[in-house]
Scaffold this motif. Structure first.
Motif, PDB file in Angstrom:
ATOM      1  N   THR A  53       0.912  -1.284  -0.103  1.00 51.47           N
ATOM      2  CA  THR A  53       0.047  -0.039  -0.034  1.00 51.47           C
ATOM      3  C   THR A  53       0.691   1.267  -0.052  1.00 51.47           C
ATOM      4  O   THR A  53       1.878   1.405   0.645  1.00 51.47           O
ATOM      5  CB  THR A  53      -0.874  -0.022   1.301  1.00 51.47           C
ATOM      6  N   THR A  56      -0.447   8.423  -2.193  1.00 53.83           N
ATOM      7  CA  THR A  56      -0.477   9.338  -3.060  1.00 53.83           C
ATOM      8  C   THR A  56      -0.778  10.710  -2.272  1.00 53.83           C
ATOM      9  O   THR A  56      -1.352  10.610  -1.266  1.00 53.83           O
ATOM     10  CB  THR A  56      -1.028   9.285  -4.245  1.00 53.83           C
ATOM     11  N   SER A  60      -4.863   6.655  -0.884  1.00 49.79           N
ATOM     12  CA  SER A  60      -3.905   5.221  -0.708  1.00 49.79           C
ATOM     13  C   SER A  60      -4.410   4.252  -1.761  1.00 49.79           C
ATOM     14  O   SER A  60      -5.364   4.630  -2.427  1.00 49.79           O
ATOM     15  CB  SER A  60      -3.876   4.646   0.579  1.00 49.79           C
ATOM     16  N   MET A  61      -3.524   3.741  -2.310  1.00 55.56           N
ATOM     17  CA  MET A  61      -3.763   2.716  -3.307  1.00 55.56           C
ATOM     18  C   MET A  61      -2.474   1.563  -3.357  1.00 55.56           C
ATOM     19  O   MET A  61      -1.608   1.665  -2.664  1.00 55.56           O
ATOM     20  CB  MET A  61      -3.505   3.469  -4.701  1.00 55.56           C
ATOM     21  N   GLU A  62      -2.679   0.498  -3.959  1.00 56.81           N
ATOM     22  CA  GLU A  62      -1.926  -0.418  -4.232  1.00 56.81           C
ATOM     23  C   GLU A  62      -0.645  -0.108  -5.056  1.00 56.81           C
ATOM     24  O   GLU A  62      -0.953   0.183  -6.296  1.00 56.81           O
ATOM     25  CB  GLU A  62      -2.673  -1.800  -4.641  1.00 56.81           C
TER      26      GLU A  62
END
Ligand code: URA
Length: 206
Positions: A53, A56, A60-62
């Motif tokens: 994780t 940005t 959040s993102m993967e």
């Protein structure tokens, strides 16, 4: 698996400049550097990924990291010029230099430098050697890495002769070969024709 000869226009453009007799060592090293980066880009297309994780500025993102421990095995001395460009792209890679020379009488490769650690701690080994000529050194390098316990091995070279590719593929059909070019043949002195001459001499001005 198998043999991968790049057909990317940038590789072909750089390779023509690399072959040219007018390319002096500084230019030659720069071209080895650039082509090596294209080759490793192509050779790592199947690397496993480890998701994690990331944040940005907007949420959040993967994200993904390379999920393999990579070893770079430059064959001394011509392989040295391929190390820096490759490790720039794979900064966590370990580098294990391998020194091989051809015995004048037996014509077989002799190992003069090998500091591989006792235990294999690498998932993928990338052998770096600009010229796959007779294939003797490449086969010896793979023999050493397999005896050490390396599971997955790829060979990255700039130019090969058909004789070298055949010898490596016959001895080690599981080793992927990534090249910028496959040339016509070897001459009586063991040089690749049309090739580029001696890759070590041309890099180091000797
Ligand atoms: N090694 C080189 O540097 N050049 C060749 O053509 C063959 C082996």
């Amino acid at each position: 698996m198998g043999l991968h000869v790049s057909s990317h226009p940038l590789v072909l453009h750089k390779l023509a400049l690399l072959r040219r007799v007018e390319s002096e060592p500084k230019k030659f090293r720069e071209l080895v550097r650039e082509i090596s980066q294209f080759l490793v880009y192509e050779a790592t297309a199947d690397m496993p990924l480890a998701p994690y994780t990331i944040q940005t500025p907007l949420g959040s993102m993967e994200g993904h990291a390379i999920g393999a421990r990579i070893g770079l095995i430059p064959i001394l001395r011509a392989g040295l010029g391929m190390v820096e460009p490759v490790i720039d792209l794979l900064p966590t890679a370990h580098v294990w230099h391998l020194g091989l020379y051809r015995d004048h009488n037996s014509l077989e490769p002799v190992t003069y430098y090998n500091k591989l650690p006792a235990q294999p701690d690498i998932d993928v080994c990338l052998i770096l050697d600009p010229m796959l000529a007779t294939g003797g050194s490449a086969v010896a390098a793979v023999d050493i890495l397999k005896a050490w316990g390396a599971a997955k091995i790829k060979f990255l070279g700039l130019i090969a002769a058909p004789e070298g590719v055949e010898r490596l593929q016959t001895a080690h059909p599981d080793v992927e070969i990534h090249l910028a070019a496959l040339d016509e043949r070897l001459n009586e002195q063991g040089y690749i024709v049309p090739g580029l001459g001696d890759a070590g001499d041309r890099q180091f001005g000797t």
